[in-house]
Enzyme design. Sequence first.
Site, PDB file in Angstrom:
ATOM      1  N   VAL A 172       0.802  -1.218   0.000  1.00 31.28           N
ATOM      2  CA  VAL A 172       0.000   0.000   0.000  1.00 31.28           C
ATOM      3  C   VAL A 172       0.840   1.275   0.000  1.00 31.28           C
ATOM      4  O   VAL A 172       0.330   2.343  -0.346  1.00 31.28           O
ATOM      5  CB  VAL A 172      -0.959   0.000   1.212  1.00 31.28           C
ATOM      6  N   TYR A 173       2.114   1.192   0.347  1.00 34.45           N
ATOM      7  CA  TYR A 173       2.950   2.389   0.371  1.00 34.45           C
ATOM      8  C   TYR A 173       3.086   2.954  -1.041  1.00 34.45           C
ATOM      9  O   TYR A 173       3.640   2.311  -1.932  1.00 34.45           O
ATOM     10  CB  TYR A 173       4.338   2.098   0.931  1.00 34.45           C
TER      11      TYR A 173
END
Length: 340
Positions: A62-63
Amino acid sequence: MQYARLGTTGIFVSRIALGAMTFGGRGAPPWSTIGGLDDKAADALVGMALDSGVNLVDTADVYATGESEEIVGRALGSRRRDVVLATKLFARMGSGPNDVGLSRLWVAKALEDSLRRLDTDHVDLYQIHSFDPVTPVEETLGALDDAVRQGKVRYIGASNLAAWQMMKYLGASDLRGLSRFASQQVYYSLAGREVEREILPMAVDQGLGTLVWSPLAGGFLSGKIGRDGATDETARRARFGYPPVDLDRGHDIVDALRVVAERHGVGVPRVALAWVLARPGVTSVIVGAKRPEQLVENLAAVDLVLTGQDLEELDTVSANPVPYPDWGQGSPGDRLPQAG
Protein backbone atom coordinates in the site's frame (compact mmCIF):
# COMPACT_ATOMS: atom_id res chain seq x y z
CA MET A 1 25.46 -2.80 13.86
CA GLN A 2 23.94 -5.19 16.35
CA TYR A 3 21.72 -8.16 15.47
CA ALA A 4 18.97 -10.06 17.25
CA ARG A 5 17.27 -13.38 16.59
CA LEU A 6 13.87 -13.02 14.96
CA GLY A 7 11.56 -14.76 17.39
CA THR A 8 12.28 -18.48 17.52
CA THR A 9 13.51 -18.66 13.92
CA GLY A 10 17.10 -19.32 12.97
CA ILE A 11 17.72 -15.92 11.38
CA PHE A 12 19.14 -12.72 12.81
CA VAL A 13 18.07 -9.24 11.83
CA SER A 14 19.70 -5.87 12.42
CA ARG A 15 18.42 -4.01 15.46
CA ILE A 16 17.86 -1.03 13.19
CA ALA A 17 15.79 -1.77 10.10
CA LEU A 18 15.17 0.47 7.11
CA GLY A 19 11.54 1.37 6.47
CA ALA A 20 10.56 2.33 2.93
CA MET A 21 7.34 4.25 3.55
CA THR A 22 9.05 7.45 2.35
CA PHE A 23 9.86 5.87 -1.02
CA GLY A 24 7.62 7.04 -3.87
CA GLY A 25 4.81 9.56 -3.98
CA ARG A 26 2.18 7.91 -6.13
CA GLY A 27 -1.44 8.10 -5.06
CA ALA A 28 -3.47 10.35 -2.80
CA PRO A 29 -2.30 11.69 0.58
CA PRO A 30 -0.69 10.60 2.81
CA TRP A 31 1.54 8.79 0.31
CA SER A 32 2.02 11.88 -1.83
CA THR A 33 3.19 13.91 1.18
CA ILE A 34 5.01 11.53 3.56
CA GLY A 35 8.24 11.29 1.61
CA GLY A 36 7.99 11.30 -2.15
CA LEU A 37 11.57 10.05 -2.55
CA ASP A 38 12.58 9.13 -6.08
CA ASP A 39 14.92 6.33 -7.17
CA LYS A 40 18.09 8.37 -6.76
CA ALA A 41 17.31 9.44 -3.19
CA ALA A 42 16.07 6.00 -2.18
CA ASP A 43 19.08 4.28 -3.72
CA ALA A 44 21.41 6.46 -1.62
CA LEU A 45 19.55 5.62 1.59
CA VAL A 46 19.41 1.89 0.87
CA GLY A 47 23.11 1.82 0.03
CA MET A 48 23.99 3.74 3.19
CA ALA A 49 21.85 1.45 5.35
CA LEU A 50 23.26 -1.77 3.91
CA ASP A 51 26.83 -0.48 4.14
CA SER A 52 26.16 0.24 7.84
CA GLY A 53 25.12 -3.36 8.46
CA VAL A 54 21.33 -3.06 8.15
CA ASN A 55 19.97 -6.34 6.79
CA LEU A 56 16.21 -5.86 7.28
CA VAL A 57 14.29 -3.71 4.80
CA ASP A 58 10.55 -3.27 5.33
CA THR A 59 7.89 -2.01 2.95
CA ALA A 60 4.23 -2.71 2.07
CA ASP A 61 2.11 -2.99 -1.06
CA VAL A 62 0.00 0.00 0.00
CA TYR A 63 2.95 2.39 0.37
CA ALA A 64 2.61 4.86 -2.50
CA THR A 65 0.21 2.40 -4.15
CA GLY A 66 2.97 -0.09 -4.91
CA GLU A 67 5.64 2.40 -5.93
CA SER A 68 7.61 1.86 -2.71
CA GLU A 69 7.99 -1.84 -3.51
CA GLU A 70 9.10 -1.01 -7.04
CA ILE A 71 11.75 1.42 -5.82
CA VAL A 72 12.98 -1.01 -3.15
CA GLY A 73 13.36 -3.73 -5.76
CA ARG A 74 15.42 -1.49 -8.02
CA ALA A 75 17.51 -0.10 -5.15
CA LEU A 76 18.44 -3.54 -3.83
CA GLY A 77 19.49 -4.89 -7.21
CA SER A 78 22.32 -7.37 -6.84
CA ARG A 79 22.33 -6.87 -3.05
CA ARG A 80 18.90 -8.49 -2.72
CA ARG A 81 20.45 -11.66 -1.27
CA ASP A 82 22.10 -9.62 1.51
CA VAL A 83 18.82 -8.55 3.12
CA VAL A 84 15.80 -9.93 4.89
CA LEU A 85 13.14 -8.36 2.69
CA ALA A 86 9.78 -7.75 4.32
CA THR A 87 6.51 -6.51 2.89
CA LYS A 88 2.83 -6.55 3.84
CA LEU A 89 -0.65 -7.09 2.47
CA PHE A 90 -4.21 -6.29 3.49
CA ALA A 91 -5.05 -2.76 2.30
CA ARG A 92 -7.20 -2.06 -0.71
CA MET A 93 -5.13 -2.10 -3.91
CA GLY A 94 -7.89 -1.97 -6.52
CA SER A 95 -11.53 -1.10 -7.07
CA GLY A 96 -12.83 -4.67 -7.13
CA PRO A 97 -14.70 -6.20 -4.19
CA ASN A 98 -11.90 -8.72 -3.62
CA ASP A 99 -8.90 -6.39 -4.01
CA VAL A 100 -8.51 -6.07 -0.25
CA GLY A 101 -8.32 -8.17 2.90
CA LEU A 102 -6.89 -11.58 3.73
CA SER A 103 -8.92 -14.05 1.66
CA ARG A 104 -7.13 -16.93 -0.03
CA LEU A 105 -7.87 -15.25 -3.36
CA TRP A 106 -6.32 -11.94 -2.34
CA VAL A 107 -3.33 -13.41 -0.50
CA ALA A 108 -2.29 -15.26 -3.66
CA LYS A 109 -2.84 -12.28 -5.96
CA ALA A 110 -1.30 -9.69 -3.62
CA LEU A 111 1.81 -11.84 -3.18
CA GLU A 112 2.30 -12.25 -6.93
CA ASP A 113 1.90 -8.49 -7.37
CA SER A 114 4.45 -7.77 -4.64
CA LEU A 115 6.94 -10.26 -6.08
CA ARG A 116 6.64 -8.58 -9.47
CA ARG A 117 7.07 -5.07 -8.07
CA LEU A 118 10.00 -6.11 -5.86
CA ASP A 119 11.60 -7.99 -8.77
CA THR A 120 12.28 -11.05 -6.66
CA ASP A 121 11.15 -14.67 -6.54
CA HIS A 122 10.46 -14.69 -2.81
CA VAL A 123 9.69 -12.50 0.19
CA ASP A 124 11.64 -13.26 3.35
CA LEU A 125 8.98 -11.95 5.75
CA TYR A 126 5.41 -11.63 4.50
CA GLN A 127 3.17 -9.83 6.97
CA ILE A 128 -0.55 -9.26 7.21
CA HIS A 129 -1.02 -5.53 7.75
CA SER A 130 -4.14 -5.70 9.90
CA PHE A 131 -6.90 -7.98 11.17
CA ASP A 132 -9.58 -9.07 8.72
CA PRO A 133 -12.86 -9.63 10.61
CA VAL A 134 -14.50 -11.14 7.53
CA THR A 135 -12.06 -13.87 6.53
CA PRO A 136 -11.64 -16.91 8.82
CA VAL A 137 -8.12 -17.05 10.24
CA GLU A 138 -7.78 -20.63 8.98
CA GLU A 139 -8.33 -19.46 5.40
CA THR A 140 -5.65 -16.78 5.66
CA LEU A 141 -3.18 -19.09 7.36
CA GLY A 142 -3.80 -21.82 4.80
CA ALA A 143 -3.01 -19.42 1.95
CA LEU A 144 0.14 -18.17 3.71
CA ASP A 145 1.22 -21.74 4.45
CA ASP A 146 0.83 -22.59 0.76
CA ALA A 147 3.09 -19.65 -0.12
CA VAL A 148 5.73 -20.88 2.33
CA ARG A 149 5.59 -24.43 0.95
CA GLN A 150 5.85 -23.07 -2.61
CA GLY A 151 9.05 -21.22 -1.68
CA LYS A 152 7.56 -17.80 -2.38
CA VAL A 153 7.69 -16.81 1.30
CA ARG A 154 10.26 -17.76 3.93
CA TYR A 155 8.52 -16.55 7.12
CA ILE A 156 5.19 -14.93 7.93
CA GLY A 157 4.30 -12.21 10.40
CA ALA A 158 1.54 -9.82 11.39
CA SER A 159 1.19 -6.11 12.01
CA ASN A 160 -1.20 -4.07 14.15
CA LEU A 161 -2.97 -6.99 15.83
CA ALA A 162 -4.45 -6.97 19.31
CA ALA A 163 -3.11 -9.68 21.61
CA TRP A 164 -6.32 -11.73 21.38
CA GLN A 165 -6.27 -11.53 17.58
CA MET A 166 -2.68 -12.74 17.43
CA MET A 167 -3.47 -15.60 19.79
CA LYS A 168 -6.36 -16.61 17.56
CA TYR A 169 -3.98 -16.95 14.61
CA LEU A 170 -1.31 -18.73 16.66
CA GLY A 171 -3.83 -21.14 18.09
CA ALA A 172 -5.16 -22.03 14.65
CA SER A 173 -1.61 -22.53 13.34
CA ASP A 174 -0.68 -24.83 16.17
CA LEU A 175 -3.93 -26.80 15.96
CA ARG A 176 -3.75 -27.35 12.21
CA GLY A 177 0.02 -27.63 11.75
CA LEU A 178 0.23 -24.49 9.60
CA SER A 179 3.10 -22.03 9.32
CA ARG A 180 3.20 -19.87 12.43
CA PHE A 181 3.76 -16.12 12.63
CA ALA A 182 7.41 -15.48 13.44
CA SER A 183 7.00 -11.83 14.34
CA GLN A 184 4.70 -8.94 14.97
CA GLN A 185 5.10 -5.35 13.85
CA VAL A 186 3.67 -2.76 16.23
CA TYR A 187 3.62 0.94 16.97
CA TYR A 188 5.74 1.68 20.02
CA SER A 189 7.32 4.92 21.19
CA LEU A 190 7.75 7.04 24.29
CA ALA A 191 4.55 8.78 23.21
CA GLY A 192 2.69 5.50 22.64
CA ARG A 193 3.31 2.73 25.16
CA GLU A 194 -0.01 0.88 24.99
CA VAL A 195 1.67 -2.29 23.68
CA GLU A 196 3.29 -2.81 27.07
CA ARG A 197 0.01 -3.91 28.62
CA GLU A 198 -0.77 -7.08 26.65
CA ILE A 199 0.85 -7.12 23.20
CA LEU A 200 4.52 -7.20 24.22
CA PRO A 201 4.05 -9.68 27.09
CA MET A 202 2.10 -11.92 24.70
CA ALA A 203 4.91 -11.78 22.13
CA VAL A 204 7.54 -12.70 24.71
CA ASP A 205 5.39 -15.56 25.98
CA GLN A 206 4.77 -16.89 22.46
CA GLY A 207 8.32 -16.46 21.17
CA LEU A 208 7.48 -13.78 18.61
CA GLY A 209 9.97 -11.24 17.37
CA THR A 210 8.76 -7.65 17.73
CA LEU A 211 9.50 -5.08 15.05
CA VAL A 212 8.64 -1.51 15.97
CA TRP A 213 7.23 1.00 13.52
CA SER A 214 7.18 4.78 14.03
CA PRO A 215 9.48 4.81 17.09
CA LEU A 216 9.61 8.61 16.78
CA ALA A 217 5.80 8.88 16.78
CA GLY A 218 5.68 10.02 13.19
CA GLY A 219 8.41 12.59 13.80
CA PHE A 220 6.84 14.09 16.91
CA LEU A 221 9.81 12.93 19.01
CA SER A 222 12.36 14.35 16.58
CA GLY A 223 12.52 17.61 18.52
CA LYS A 224 11.23 19.56 15.52
CA ILE A 225 7.73 19.96 16.93
CA GLY A 226 7.42 22.49 19.75
CA ARG A 227 4.50 23.79 21.76
CA ASP A 228 4.20 26.63 19.26
CA GLY A 229 4.19 24.32 16.26
CA ALA A 230 6.77 22.81 13.90
CA THR A 231 10.20 24.40 13.70
CA ASP A 232 10.61 22.71 10.31
CA GLU A 233 7.59 23.06 8.03
CA THR A 234 8.95 20.28 5.80
CA ALA A 235 8.84 17.82 8.70
CA ARG A 236 6.47 14.90 8.19
CA ARG A 237 4.59 15.62 11.40
CA ALA A 238 3.84 19.17 10.26
CA ARG A 239 1.85 17.76 7.34
CA PHE A 240 0.61 14.39 8.58
CA GLY A 241 -0.43 14.04 12.22
CA TYR A 242 -0.13 10.28 12.55
CA PRO A 243 0.09 8.29 14.77
CA PRO A 244 -2.09 10.16 17.27
CA VAL A 245 -0.25 11.81 20.17
CA ASP A 246 -1.48 13.38 23.39
CA LEU A 247 0.13 16.76 22.75
CA ASP A 248 0.47 18.00 26.34
CA ARG A 249 2.02 14.74 27.49
CA GLY A 250 4.04 14.53 24.29
CA HIS A 251 5.68 17.93 24.79
CA ASP A 252 6.63 16.96 28.34
CA ILE A 253 8.28 13.83 26.92
CA VAL A 254 10.23 15.89 24.38
CA ASP A 255 11.41 18.20 27.17
CA ALA A 256 12.74 15.16 29.05
CA LEU A 257 14.37 13.86 25.87
CA ARG A 258 16.20 17.15 25.44
CA VAL A 259 17.64 16.86 28.95
CA VAL A 260 18.91 13.34 28.33
CA ALA A 261 20.20 14.25 24.87
CA GLU A 262 22.19 17.17 26.26
CA ARG A 263 23.61 14.88 28.95
CA HIS A 264 24.99 12.58 26.26
CA GLY A 265 25.81 15.26 23.68
CA VAL A 266 23.56 13.71 21.03
CA GLY A 267 20.37 14.59 19.18
CA VAL A 268 16.86 14.07 20.53
CA PRO A 269 15.88 11.39 17.94
CA ARG A 270 18.84 9.23 18.92
CA VAL A 271 17.71 9.14 22.54
CA ALA A 272 14.09 8.36 21.62
CA LEU A 273 15.23 5.43 19.46
CA ALA A 274 17.69 4.17 22.06
CA TRP A 275 14.88 4.06 24.62
CA VAL A 276 12.79 1.77 22.38
CA LEU A 277 15.79 -0.42 21.61
CA ALA A 278 16.33 -0.87 25.35
CA ARG A 279 12.78 -2.12 25.98
CA PRO A 280 12.36 -5.81 26.84
CA GLY A 281 11.08 -7.90 23.94
CA VAL A 282 11.97 -5.47 21.14
CA THR A 283 13.85 -7.17 18.31
CA SER A 284 14.33 -4.36 15.81
CA VAL A 285 13.31 -0.75 15.32
CA ILE A 286 12.22 0.35 11.85
CA VAL A 287 13.40 3.83 10.89
CA GLY A 288 12.55 5.89 7.87
CA ALA A 289 14.38 8.89 6.49
CA LYS A 290 14.17 11.48 3.77
CA ARG A 291 17.76 12.68 3.98
CA PRO A 292 21.11 10.91 4.56
CA GLU A 293 21.84 12.92 7.71
CA GLN A 294 18.58 11.69 9.24
CA LEU A 295 19.54 8.09 8.56
CA VAL A 296 23.01 8.63 10.05
CA GLU A 297 21.43 9.97 13.26
CA ASN A 298 18.97 7.07 13.42
CA LEU A 299 21.58 4.38 12.82
CA ALA A 300 23.74 5.78 15.62
CA ALA A 301 21.00 5.00 18.16
CA VAL A 302 22.09 1.38 18.32
CA ASP A 303 25.34 2.44 20.02
CA LEU A 304 23.79 4.79 22.58
CA VAL A 305 23.56 3.18 26.01
CA LEU A 306 21.14 5.01 28.29
CA THR A 307 21.91 5.10 32.00
CA GLY A 308 19.56 4.03 34.77
CA GLN A 309 18.88 7.70 35.46
CA ASP A 310 18.08 8.35 31.80
CA LEU A 311 15.64 5.45 31.65
CA GLU A 312 13.96 6.36 34.93
CA GLU A 313 13.38 9.96 33.82
CA LEU A 314 11.99 8.91 30.44
CA ASP A 315 9.87 6.10 31.89
CA THR A 316 8.34 8.42 34.47
CA VAL A 317 7.37 11.23 32.13
CA SER A 318 5.89 8.83 29.54
CA ALA A 319 4.17 6.35 31.86
CA ASN A 320 0.55 5.41 31.17
CA PRO A 321 -1.99 4.99 33.98
CA VAL A 322 -2.21 1.38 35.15
CA PRO A 323 -5.31 -0.03 33.40
CA TYR A 324 -7.92 -2.46 34.66
CA PRO A 325 -7.71 -5.39 35.26
CA ASP A 326 -3.99 -4.94 35.97
CA TRP A 327 -4.55 -2.90 39.10
CA GLY A 328 -7.12 -5.41 40.33
CA GLN A 329 -4.99 -8.54 39.96
CA GLY A 330 -2.39 -7.81 42.60
CA SER A 331 1.25 -8.77 42.38
CA PRO A 332 2.73 -12.20 41.57
CA GLY A 333 4.54 -11.81 44.87
CA ASP A 334 1.23 -12.18 46.68
CA ARG A 335 1.34 -15.91 45.86
CA LEU A 336 4.73 -16.47 47.48
CA PRO A 337 4.94 -18.00 50.98
CA GLN A 338 5.49 -15.41 53.67
CA ALA A 339 8.59 -15.67 55.84
CA GLY A 340 8.25 -16.40 59.55
